[in-house]
Motif scaffolding. Structure first.
Motif, PDB file in Angstrom:
ATOM      1  N   UNK A 157      51.931 137.120  87.854  1.00 44.00           N
ATOM      2  CA  UNK A 157      52.627 137.783  88.956  1.00 44.00           C
ATOM      3  C   UNK A 157      52.364 139.281  88.953  1.00 44.00           C
ATOM      4  N   UNK A 158      51.092 139.632  88.867  1.00 50.74           N
ATOM      5  CA  UNK A 158      50.697 141.035  88.943  1.00 50.74           C
ATOM      6  C   UNK A 158      49.523 141.145  89.905  1.00 50.74           C
ATOM      7  N   UNK A 159      48.963 142.331  89.992  1.00 44.51           N
ATOM      8  CA  UNK A 159      47.909 142.645  90.951  1.00 44.51           C
ATOM      9  C   UNK A 159      46.605 141.895  90.663  1.00 44.51           C
ATOM     10  N   UNK A 160      46.507 141.248  89.504  1.00 40.95           N
ATOM     11  CA  UNK A 160      45.248 140.645  89.069  1.00 40.95           C
ATOM     12  C   UNK A 160      45.077 139.187  89.521  1.00 40.95           C
ATOM     13  N   UNK A 161      46.116 138.377  89.332  1.00 39.63           N
ATOM     14  CA  UNK A 161      46.017 136.942  89.618  1.00 39.63           C
ATOM     15  C   UNK A 161      47.283 136.451  90.304  1.00 39.63           C
ATOM     16  N   UNK A 162      47.140 135.368  91.029  1.00 36.21           N
ATOM     17  CA  UNK A 162      48.282 134.690  91.641  1.00 36.21           C
ATOM     18  C   UNK A 162      47.963 133.202  91.668  1.00 36.21           C
ATOM     19  N   UNK A 163      48.785 132.421  91.001  1.00 37.16           N
ATOM     20  CA  UNK A 163      48.541 130.988  90.935  1.00 37.16           C
ATOM     21  C   UNK A 163      47.202 130.643  90.313  1.00 37.16           C
ATOM     22  N   UNK A 164      46.696 131.503  89.433  1.00 33.79           N
ATOM     23  CA  UNK A 164      45.392 131.289  88.817  1.00 33.79           C
ATOM     24  C   UNK A 164      44.225 131.736  89.674  1.00 33.79           C
ATOM     25  N   UNK A 165      44.495 132.227  90.893  1.00 32.23           N
ATOM     26  CA  UNK A 165      43.450 132.756  91.769  1.00 32.23           C
ATOM     27  C   UNK A 165      43.242 134.240  91.487  1.00 32.23           C
ATOM     28  N   UNK A 166      42.004 134.696  91.612  1.00 32.38           N
ATOM     29  CA  UNK A 166      41.691 136.106  91.444  1.00 32.38           C
ATOM     30  C   UNK A 166      42.019 136.841  92.734  1.00 32.38           C
ATOM     31  N   UNK A 167      42.855 137.867  92.647  1.00 30.93           N
ATOM     32  CA  UNK A 167      43.289 138.604  93.832  1.00 30.93           C
ATOM     33  C   UNK A 167      42.289 139.688  94.215  1.00 30.93           C
ATOM     34  N   UNK A 168      42.161 139.928  95.522  1.00 29.78           N
ATOM     35  CA  UNK A 168      41.344 141.036  95.979  1.00 29.78           C
ATOM     36  C   UNK A 168      41.896 142.372  95.527  1.00 29.78           C
ATOM     37  N   UNK A 169      43.220 142.457  95.362  1.00 31.45           N
ATOM     38  CA  UNK A 169      43.823 143.696  94.893  1.00 31.45           C
ATOM     39  C   UNK A 169      43.424 144.035  93.463  1.00 31.45           C
ATOM     40  N   UNK A 170      42.912 143.064  92.707  1.00 31.80           N
ATOM     41  CA  UNK A 170      42.395 143.354  91.372  1.00 31.80           C
ATOM     42  C   UNK A 170      41.272 144.388  91.455  1.00 31.80           C
ATOM     43  N   UNK A 171      40.380 144.224  92.432  1.00 35.65           N
ATOM     44  CA  UNK A 171      39.310 145.199  92.655  1.00 35.65           C
ATOM     45  C   UNK A 171      39.890 146.500  93.183  1.00 35.65           C
ATOM     46  N   UNK A 172      40.774 146.420  94.152  1.00 32.43           N
ATOM     47  CA  UNK A 172      41.346 147.616  94.758  1.00 32.43           C
ATOM     48  C   UNK A 172      42.082 148.461  93.724  1.00 32.43           C
ATOM     49  N   UNK A 173      42.871 147.818  92.883  1.00 31.54           N
ATOM     50  CA  UNK A 173      43.648 148.546  91.886  1.00 31.54           C
ATOM     51  C   UNK A 173      42.750 149.124  90.787  1.00 31.54           C
ATOM     52  N   UNK A 174      41.760 148.353  90.359  1.00 31.80           N
ATOM     53  CA  UNK A 174      40.820 148.872  89.368  1.00 31.80           C
ATOM     54  C   UNK A 174      40.120 150.117  89.894  1.00 31.80           C
ATOM     55  N   UNK A 175      39.800 150.113  91.179  1.00 35.64           N
ATOM     56  CA  UNK A 175      39.127 151.259  91.784  1.00 35.64           C
ATOM     57  C   UNK A 175      40.052 152.468  91.861  1.00 35.64           C
ATOM     58  N   UNK A 176      41.327 152.235  92.116  1.00 33.77           N
ATOM     59  CA  UNK A 176      42.299 153.322  92.137  1.00 33.77           C
ATOM     60  C   UNK A 176      42.354 154.025  90.790  1.00 33.77           C
ATOM     61  N   UNK A 177      42.443 153.236  89.712  1.00 37.27           N
ATOM     62  CA  UNK A 177      42.527 153.843  88.384  1.00 37.27           C
ATOM     63  C   UNK A 177      41.187 154.430  87.949  1.00 37.27           C
ATOM     64  N   UNK A 178      40.079 153.860  88.401  1.00 34.72           N
ATOM     65  CA  UNK A 178      38.754 154.433  88.160  1.00 34.72           C
ATOM     66  C   UNK A 178      38.727 155.876  88.679  1.00 34.72           C
TER      67      UNK A 178
END
Length: 675
Positions: A157-178
């Protein structure tokens, strides 16, 4: 918004102070302190995050921490190790080093001559996360926390996965911290060492997206920092806060259910923001609620806050679909405990050829199939709304053409739900890796469909995410798919709609191949958490108008902002692109003589029905300038995939003046692990 300028306690602001840790690393802090705190020590409230106290969060910090300090508290905003003006290098989220540092900070605060010895923590998002995690370490001086827009479960239940699916926000959030990690400290505070500190960050922070993609199932990496692994570890009181447009509302309900300490839950209509600045509105007097919480737990004042409902939630009224709301009509409802005895379950059977039938109806068992196009999801909005762009879901009729749809008859009477609905599905698929995206919509008499809640399930994770298993094509499975928690009023005359699809791009990364899903109508159902209204009791819940302090720094725009969310369909080459523009322009922080630039662009595209044409690309530009000191960073990340691998291409360029002083590229392939 009521801007308060006079307080019971005059406040002095210490712009910068160092907290030296046991290993010699110095962390940078900003302090708001009642002027007489040395004579009359006060409790302290800590916010501990990586978002640059000096500039990025300055306006928000001014408005919030000055307000609380003016009511008799010492408030500190501390930059994490390796962020803002603090020394060191920040290498990932919630590492043990970060949590250990937090425990040391709390001990340091409790020993200061202006502190009574009692400390609280408040935080939104990252600060809400580490507030829970540090509370689980039980530092003796930490007496209570307020955790907003956070989670107890870093995998599920975070920005990375939901129900075992990879979230698009995983890329978006990684880019923010980059982008954040590419910035230097302010030379006015750290002196001539700023350049050495900058290059340590550029070289040492790493590419977080790579780390996250190497952990595609629930393993020890995600269990660390997930307090759901041991609810009993937290011994101090917790106020959990979120909003229905936020990505983290589910955690409030789990915390209320599982914690064994005094606790309160607050869920409004808001996106990923503190409730006194909440959008969609109505915003509330959240800082007054914080003071009541701190007065009770840090000062021992009896004020009745713990006699109020354990859960206070905004029951949303029906609205037409759109991507942005200034206000969500509704009313406050309260529950004295959670789970609530006022909730009863109502079920509808998924029936052929696309209806929802009350469960007692006789519905024959009959297969229905769908193979969704990649276009399903272009109108889904973001996993977590930041209300910075029009990022809420639009009319679901745009999505339903590529989905399997089940619609009820018009409701004879109003229906209210509070909590989590779920689906029980009997299904089969024709591929070993597949996902199901499920949506629950409110269909108005004019046929407009507003998404109320949704859920995702990677079917290889049907029995859990620690040890996923491939599917056997053609085999029947019984699966449980949970929707996000929600509070919603459905008027009489409206209809319920369940929509199922095999893709939901770009909210979630699609399966490696197109999938045909077969659902057995008559053997599948949706279960809703219906709530019996208690209008007299609910009407007792009231909040004051939002209050906050004025800015201590004039912020003057230099270039205009731009916020857009565009879907582009190029029919000539059969390419579709979602383009997100979040350009906050350039502003001058007058007191600091500092110009700050922030711009983020994102593109999510695919071509035709090629599931291996999906591409996510982000581009960030950050800049700081004072007199003849000028730095700029540009970070770019591209994520693509094949049937067997994810591919990352990333670029980092840093400029001092007009000269590029650092450049690095990454090209990485990572095997797909049943995603």
């Amino acid at each position: 918004m009521n801007v308060v300028t006079e307080y019971p306690h005059p406040v002095r602001i210490e712009e910068h102070l160092w907290i030296t840790l046991s290993d010699g690393t110095r962390l940078a802090a900003r302090l708001w302190l009642p002027e007489n705190a040395l004579e009359y020590p006060v409790p302290a409230v800590l916010e501990y995050i990586p978002y640059r106290k000096r500039d990025s969060t300055r306006a928000r910090d001014d408005r919030m921490h000055h307000y609380v300090a003016g009511h008799g508290y010492a408030c500190l905003r501390v930059d994490l190790r390796g962020s803002g003006d603090s020394e060191g290098v920040l290498k990932d989220e919630y590492l043990q080093q970060e949590l250990d540092d937090g425990v040391e900070i709390i001990q340091w605060i409790s020993e200061q001559p202006w502190c009574s010895g009692a400390v609280g923590m408040i935080g939104i998002s990252w600060g809400g996360f580490n507030g829970l995690q540090i509370a689980a370490m039980r530092p003796s001086a930490l007496k209570a926390i307020i955790s907003a827009c956070s989670t107890d479960d870093r995998y599920a239940d975070d920005v990375h996965h939901m129900g075992g699916c990879l979230l698009g926000d995983n890329l978006s959030w990684a880019s923010t911290m980059f982008a954040y990690n590419s910035l230097p400290p302010d030379p006015e505070l750290v002196g001539s060492s700023w350049r050495d500190m900058w290059f340590q960050r550029l070289e040492g922070s790493g590419l977080w997206l790579e780390q996250w993609l190497r952990h595609q199932r629930r393993d020890a990496y995600w269990r660390h920092g997930s307090i759901c692994e041991d609810w009993t570890a937290i011994r101090c009181p917790v106020m959990a806060v979120s909003g229905w447009a936020d990505g983290y509302s589910n955690a409030v309900f789990r915390l209320l259910r599982h914690l064994r300490v005094p606790r309160l839950g607050l869920v409004g209509p808001w996106s990923h923001k503190y409730p006194h600045q909440g959008v969609p509105g109505p915003a509330i007097g959240f800082l007054q609620e914080c003071l009541r919480w701190w007065d009770y737990w840090l000062k021992g004042q009896e004020n009745g806050i713990m006699e109020e409902p354990m859960l206070r939630a905004w029951m949303q009224e029906s609205v037409p679909p759109t991507t942005y709301y200034d206000e969500r009509p509704g009313r406050w409802v309260g529950e004295s405990r959670w789970p609530s005895p006022r909730i009863h379950l109502k079920a509808w059977t998924l029936a052929w050829p696309g209806t929802l039938e009350m469960e007692q109806s006789k519905v024959p068992r009959r297969p229905m199939t769908v193979q969704s196009p990649l276009s399903v999801g272009l109108f889904a909005g973001k996993w977590c709304s930041y209300a910075a762009t029009p990022d809420l879901p639009h009319d679901q009729r745009e999505e339903d053409g590529g989905a399997m749809v089940f619609t009820s008859a018009a409701l004879d009477e109003p229906l209210e739900i509070l909590g989590a609905a779920w689906l029980e599905l009997e299904l089969s698929v024709d591929r070993p890796v597949a996902m199901v995206a499920a949506r629950l919509s409110d269909v108005a008499p004019d046929d407009k469909a507003t998404r109320i809640t949704y859920g995702l399930l990677n079917l290889t994770h049907r029995d859990g995410s620690a040890t996923p298993e491939p599917l056997e094509p053609g085999k029947n499975y019984h699966v449980h798919l949970k929707f996000n928690d929600v509070a919603q009023h459905f008027p009489a005359g409206h209809r319920l709609r369940v929509s199922l699809s095999t893709s939901y791009w770009p909210l979630a990364w699609p399966a490696p191949e197109p999938v045909r899903l077969c659902v057995h109508a008559g053997a599948s159902r949706i279960v809703l958490p219906a709530r019996t209204p208690c209008h007299d009791e609910d009407a007792r819940i009231k909040f004051g108008e939002p209050q906050m302090s004025p800015l201590s720094t004039e912020i003057r725009p230099i270039t205009a902002q731009a916020h857009d969310w565009r879907v582009v369909r190029d029919l000539a080459i059969d390419r579709s692109t979602l383009e997100v523009v979040n350009d906050q322009g350039t502003v001058l922080l007058s007191t600091l003589g500092l110009e700050m630039q922030r711009k983020a662009l994102e593109w999510y595209s695919y071509r035709g029905d090629d599931f291996n044409s999906t591409r996510g690309e982000t581009l960030w530009e950050r800049g700081l300038r004072r007199d003849d000191w000028q730095i700029r960073t540009v970070t770019r990340t591209v994520l693509t995939s094949t049937i067997h691998e994810f591919h990352i291409h990333a670029e980092l360029d840093a400029f001092e003046g007009e000269m590029r002083v650092y450049s690095r590229n990454w090209d990485i392939s990572i095997p797909r692990d049943l995603v």
